[in-house]
Design an enzyme around this catalytic site. Structure first.
Site, PDB file in Angstrom:
ATOM      1  N   THR A 140       0.926  -1.257   0.198  1.00 32.13           N
ATOM      2  CA  THR A 140       0.164   0.086  -0.137  1.00 32.13           C
ATOM      3  C   THR A 140       0.974   1.269  -0.257  1.00 32.13           C
ATOM      4  OG1 THR A 140      -1.047   1.527   1.227  1.00 32.13           O
ATOM      5  CG2 THR A 140       0.200  -0.526   2.399  1.00 32.13           C
ATOM      6  N   ASP A 141       0.979   2.377  -0.336  1.00 31.04           N
ATOM      7  CA  ASP A 141       0.689   3.997  -0.713  1.00 31.04           C
ATOM      8  C   ASP A 141       0.607   4.055   0.519  1.00 31.04           C
ATOM      9  OD1 ASP A 141      -1.833   4.671   0.287  1.00 31.04           O
ATOM     10  OD2 ASP A 141      -1.478   5.500  -1.365  1.00 31.04           O
ATOM     11  N   GLU A 142       0.027   3.682   2.278  1.00 27.07           N
ATOM     12  CA  GLU A 142       0.681   4.432   3.394  1.00 27.07           C
ATOM     13  C   GLU A 142       1.461   3.917   4.121  1.00 27.07           C
ATOM     14  OE1 GLU A 142      -2.952   3.245   5.617  1.00 27.07           O
ATOM     15  OE2 GLU A 142      -4.453   4.395   4.178  1.00 27.07           O
ATOM     16  N   TYR A 158      -1.457  -0.448  11.029  1.00 25.38           N
ATOM     17  CA  TYR A 158      -1.620  -0.654   9.972  1.00 25.38           C
ATOM     18  C   TYR A 158      -0.747  -0.831   9.003  1.00 25.38           C
ATOM     19  CZ  TYR A 158      -3.420  -0.750   5.230  1.00 25.38           C
ATOM     20  OH  TYR A 158      -3.097  -1.483   3.463  1.00 25.38           O
ATOM     21  N   LYS A 193       2.237  -3.502   7.423  1.00 24.30           N
ATOM     22  CA  LYS A 193       3.007  -3.339   6.186  1.00 24.30           C
ATOM     23  C   LYS A 193       4.034  -3.019   5.617  1.00 24.30           C
ATOM     24  CE  LYS A 193      -0.146  -4.083   3.845  1.00 24.30           C
ATOM     25  NZ  LYS A 193      -0.517  -5.097   2.607  1.00 24.30           N
TER      26      LYS A 193
HETATM   27  P1  NAD Z   1     -10.173  -6.642   2.552  1.00 22.83           P
HETATM   28  O1  NAD Z   1     -10.183  -6.126   4.854  1.00 22.83           O
HETATM   29  O2  NAD Z   1     -11.481  -6.465   2.075  1.00 22.83           O
HETATM   30  O3  NAD Z   1      -9.905  -8.046   2.587  1.00 22.83           O
HETATM   31  C1  NAD Z   1      -9.315  -8.949   3.374  1.00 22.83           C
HETATM   32  C2  NAD Z   1      -9.025 -10.831   3.123  1.00 22.83           C
HETATM   33  O4  NAD Z   1      -8.159 -11.168   3.995  1.00 22.83           O
HETATM   34  C3  NAD Z   1     -10.597 -10.953   3.513  1.00 22.83           C
HETATM   35  O5  NAD Z   1     -11.082 -11.774   2.879  1.00 22.83           O
HETATM   36  C4  NAD Z   1      -9.650 -11.177   5.124  1.00 22.83           C
HETATM   37  O6  NAD Z   1     -11.200 -12.980   5.533  1.00 22.83           O
HETATM   38  C5  NAD Z   1      -8.750 -12.258   4.710  1.00 22.83           C
HETATM   39  N1  NAD Z   1      -7.530 -12.289   6.292  1.00 22.83           N
HETATM   40  C6  NAD Z   1      -7.497 -11.569   6.870  1.00 22.83           C
HETATM   41  N2  NAD Z   1      -6.706 -11.969   7.906  1.00 22.83           N
HETATM   42  C7  NAD Z   1      -6.626 -13.464   7.262  1.00 22.83           C
HETATM   43  C8  NAD Z   1      -5.333 -14.456   7.560  1.00 22.83           C
HETATM   44  N3  NAD Z   1      -4.852 -14.489   9.094  1.00 22.83           N
HETATM   45  N4  NAD Z   1      -5.487 -15.654   6.872  1.00 22.83           N
HETATM   46  C9  NAD Z   1      -6.169 -15.589   6.002  1.00 22.83           C
HETATM   47  N5  NAD Z   1      -7.182 -14.207   5.528  1.00 22.83           N
HETATM   48  C10 NAD Z   1      -7.126 -13.540   6.310  1.00 22.83           C
HETATM   49  O7  NAD Z   1      -8.574  -5.706   2.593  1.00 22.83           O
HETATM   50  P2  NAD Z   1      -8.732  -5.568   0.632  1.00 22.83           P
HETATM   51  O8  NAD Z   1      -9.012  -4.086   0.859  1.00 22.83           O
HETATM   52  O9  NAD Z   1      -9.186  -6.404  -0.076  1.00 22.83           O
HETATM   53  O10 NAD Z   1      -7.044  -5.892   0.997  1.00 22.83           O
HETATM   54  C11 NAD Z   1      -6.621  -6.186   0.203  1.00 22.83           C
HETATM   55  C12 NAD Z   1      -4.982  -6.217   0.540  1.00 22.83           C
HETATM   56  O11 NAD Z   1      -4.604  -4.804  -0.568  1.00 22.83           O
HETATM   57  C13 NAD Z   1      -4.278  -5.623   1.690  1.00 22.83           C
HETATM   58  O12 NAD Z   1      -3.102  -6.613   1.730  1.00 22.83           O
HETATM   59  C14 NAD Z   1      -3.838  -4.403   2.000  1.00 22.83           C
HETATM   60  O13 NAD Z   1      -2.942  -4.094   2.550  1.00 22.83           O
HETATM   61  C15 NAD Z   1      -3.598  -4.324   0.346  1.00 22.83           C
HETATM   62  N6  NAD Z   1      -4.505  -2.911   0.196  1.00 22.83           N
HETATM   63  C16 NAD Z   1      -5.811  -1.954  -0.110  1.00 22.83           C
HETATM   64  C17 NAD Z   1      -5.996  -0.703  -1.120  1.00 22.83           C
HETATM   65  C18 NAD Z   1      -7.404  -0.957  -0.562  1.00 22.83           C
HETATM   66  O14 NAD Z   1      -7.516   0.725  -1.105  1.00 22.83           O
HETATM   67  N7  NAD Z   1      -8.106  -0.938  -0.493  1.00 22.83           N
HETATM   68  C19 NAD Z   1      -5.588  -0.494  -1.086  1.00 22.83           C
HETATM   69  C20 NAD Z   1      -4.000  -0.681  -1.383  1.00 22.83           C
HETATM   70  C21 NAD Z   1      -3.710  -1.673  -0.808  1.00 22.83           C
HETATM   71  O1  DAU Z   2      -4.147   4.156   0.644  1.00 20.54           O
HETATM   72  C1  DAU Z   2      -4.624   2.785   0.101  1.00 20.54           C
HETATM   73  C2  DAU Z   2      -5.095   2.268   1.885  1.00 20.54           C
HETATM   74  O2  DAU Z   2      -6.809   2.885   1.364  1.00 20.54           O
HETATM   75  C3  DAU Z   2      -5.342   0.627   2.263  1.00 20.54           C
HETATM   76  O3  DAU Z   2      -3.869  -0.248   2.523  1.00 20.54           O
HETATM   77  C4  DAU Z   2      -6.119   0.741   3.438  1.00 20.54           C
HETATM   78  O4  DAU Z   2      -6.000  -1.111   3.352  1.00 20.54           O
HETATM   79  C5  DAU Z   2      -7.279   0.576   3.795  1.00 20.54           C
HETATM   80  O5  DAU Z   2      -8.288   1.080   4.407  1.00 20.54           O
HETATM   81  C6  DAU Z   2      -7.422   2.340   2.758  1.00 20.54           C
HETATM   82  O6  DAU Z   2      -6.678   3.867   4.192  1.00 20.54           O
HETATM   83  P1  DAU Z   2      -7.543   4.597   4.121  1.00 20.54           P
HETATM   84  O7  DAU Z   2      -7.171   4.901   5.228  1.00 20.54           O
HETATM   85  O8  DAU Z   2      -7.234   5.368   3.242  1.00 20.54           O
HETATM   86  O9  DAU Z   2      -8.751   4.391   3.932  1.00 20.54           O
HETATM   87  P2  DAU Z   2     -10.528   4.598   4.649  1.00 20.54           P
HETATM   88  O10 DAU Z   2     -11.616   3.963   3.731  1.00 20.54           O
HETATM   89  O11 DAU Z   2     -10.767   4.304   5.972  1.00 20.54           O
HETATM   90  O12 DAU Z   2     -10.422   6.393   4.437  1.00 20.54           O
HETATM   91  C7  DAU Z   2     -10.225   7.282   3.152  1.00 20.54           C
HETATM   92  C8  DAU Z   2     -10.131   8.155   4.061  1.00 20.54           C
HETATM   93  O13 DAU Z   2     -11.545   8.978   4.240  1.00 20.54           O
HETATM   94  C9  DAU Z   2      -8.917   8.862   5.091  1.00 20.54           C
HETATM   95  O14 DAU Z   2      -8.449  10.111   4.334  1.00 20.54           O
HETATM   96  C10 DAU Z   2     -10.159   8.414   6.012  1.00 20.54           C
HETATM   97  C11 DAU Z   2     -11.518   9.238   5.817  1.00 20.54           C
HETATM   98  N1  DAU Z   2     -12.522   9.080   6.526  1.00 20.54           N
HETATM   99  C12 DAU Z   2     -12.971   6.899   6.667  1.00 20.54           C
HETATM  100  C13 DAU Z   2     -14.082   6.804   7.276  1.00 20.54           C
HETATM  101  C14 DAU Z   2     -14.335   5.392   7.271  1.00 20.54           C
HETATM  102  C15 DAU Z   2     -13.691   9.756   6.439  1.00 20.54           C
HETATM  103  O15 DAU Z   2     -13.378  10.493   6.731  1.00 20.54           O
HETATM  104  N2  DAU Z   2     -14.993   9.177   7.407  1.00 20.54           N
HETATM  105  C16 DAU Z   2     -15.021   7.740   7.653  1.00 20.54           C
HETATM  106  O16 DAU Z   2     -16.278   7.855   7.990  1.00 20.54           O
END
Ligand code: NAD
Ligand code: DAU
Length: 341
Positions: free
Chosen positions: A126-128, A150, A154
């Site tokens: 992730t970019d985080e 988190y 990562k």
């Molecule tokens: P998500 O939370 O929707 O899904 C995570 C999945 O992992 C779930 O199905 C959960 O059951 C499974 N899981 C959790 N712990 C586990 C374990 N110990 N063993 C096996 N399975 C397990 O997450 P997502 O948003 O689909 O993200 C997927 C990946 O992409 C993550 O690694 C996240 O860090 C990365 N990522 C997400 C975003 C985003 O914006 N959502 C952006 C950049 C990177």
């Molecule tokens: O940048 C990539 C990441 O994006 C992934 O690595 C993470 O897994 C994913 O959860 C996401 O993280 P963020 O913290 O950026 O996503 P979130 O949707 O929780 O929040 C997006 C932005 O919105 C953040 O600045 C917080 C804000 N926010 C979030 C929630 C849930 C609000 O203002 N209100 C809210 O209720």
């Protein structure tokens, strides 16, 4: 790759990737390995459940014995690791499960790649991990400055991937993507939370001043990038995957409300997330040189996403009425409202 282990494949991005692979590669077999935490959902995969190329194993990536058994039984030759604890707010409440799954679990998968000489592992990061970027954009060689449990977990996983490549020659590629949105995203993340709240005319809780910036990437564009990395990424390399589509949270919220024909009065400013990163921004020149670029225009993709949640209440209503709400009540209580309706 013929037999692909997709860990975390029942989550948001993982399930979109399973659909992508089965659509694109008729000869591939996909084994989804997922613990089915609160975020894992077999509803995301119900339309491929009868596909003979698909199988599902419920398991934890921290369970080395089961991972090894599944790799051998299914003759796995590649792994794409989506499995992680992923929600920043939850990591602030309970960091331990993040360290366990995101760091230790990644190590278990790297061990399996090493032990059974698999052809490739793609690790989804992730970019985080770069931390808050006030000016400019992060390149892959930048220092890591993660600010939440988190993102620190990562970053730990990324460093473990690097160490396994340098020390043991493990063929691992890391992707670092920006914020994804699309179908099947758990409605605790801001886009599905705000769309589903707005559908029910409930307040949209915007943290702090609403001016934190995120770069929004449509999940199917991310899947294309992961596919490219699986087949053409260089071992040991890291690739940023960003869409150059940076918006403040307020701009994002306004756009969602406008697309839905809902009033701005639904916005409710609430107390900020502790350690809330102000901005993320990726320089994605490295993956763009390999031919990837987002194919979906942001507004069209967001409109399609709004439509999906509007038409698929069956998918999110049971989540929001069940574990999700009680978890939030138990762990967070209610965020203090600063202003708003
Ligand atoms: P998500 O939370 O929707 O899904 C995570 C999945 O992992 C779930 O199905 C959960 O059951 C499974 N899981 C959790 N712990 C586990 C374990 N110990 N063993 C096996 N399975 C397990 O997450 P997502 O948003 O689909 O993200 C997927 C990946 O992409 C993550 O690694 C996240 O860090 C990365 N990522 C997400 C975003 C985003 O914006 N959502 C952006 C950049 C990177
Ligand atoms: O940048 C990539 C990441 O994006 C992934 O690595 C993470 O897994 C994913 O959860 C996401 O993280 P963020 O913290 O950026 O996503 P979130 O949707 O929780 O929040 C997006 C932005 O919105 C953040 O600045 C917080 C804000 N926010 C979030 C929630 C849930 C609000 O203002 N209100 C809210 O209720």
């Amino acid at each position: 790759m013929e037999n692909l282990l997709i860990t975390g494949g029942a989550g948001f991005i993982g399930s979109n990737f399973v659909h992508h692979i089965l659509d694109r590669y008729p000869d591939y077999k996909v084994i989804v390995y997922d613990k089915l935490t609160y975020a894992g959902n077999l509803d995301n995969l119900q339309d491929v459940a009868d596909d003979r190329r698909y199988s599902f194993v419920r398991g934890d990536i921290c369970d080395m014995g089961l991972v090894e058994e599944v790799v051998q039984e299914h003759k796995v030759d590649g792994i794409v690791n989506f499995a992680a604890e992923t929600h920043v707010d939850r990591s602030i409440v309970e960091p331990g499960s993040f360290i366990q799954t995101d760091v230790y679990g990644t190590h278990v998968l790297l061990e399996a790649v090493r032990k059974f000489s698999l052809r490739r592992m793609v690790h989804i990061s992730t970019d985080e991990v770069y931390g808050s970027v006030v000016e400019g954009s992060s390149v892959e060689s930048d220092n890591l400055r993660p600010n939440s449990p988190y993102s620190a977990s990562k970053a730990g996983a990324d460093l473990m991937c690097r160490a396994y490549h340098v020390t043991y020659g493990v063929p691992v590629v890391i992707t670092r993507a920006s914020n994804n949105f699309g179908a099947y995203q758990y409605p605790e993340k801001v886009v599905p939370l705000f769309i589903t709240n707005a559908l029910d005319d409930k307040p949209l809780p915007l943290y702090g001043d609403g001016l934190n910036v995120r770069d929004w990437l449509y999940v199917l564009d991310h899947c294309e990038a992961i596919d490219l990395m699986l087949h053409e990424g260089q071992d040991g390399e890291i690739y940023n995957v960003g869409s150059n589509n940076e918006l403040t949270n307020l701009e994002l919220t306004d756009t969602i409300l406008e697309l839905m024909g809902k009033p701005q009065s639904l916005i409710q400013f609430v107390e900020d997330r502790p350690g809330h990163d102000r901005r993320y921004s990726l320089d994605s020149a490295k993956i763009r040189h390999l031919g990837w670029r987002p194919k979906h225009a942001f507004e069209n993709a967001l409109e399609g996403t709004v439509r999906w949640y509007t038409e698929n209440r069956w998918w999110w209503e049971k989540i929001k009425s069940g574990a999700y709400d009680s978890y939030y009540e138990r762990q967070y209580g209610t965020r203090q409202v600063l202003t708003g309706s």
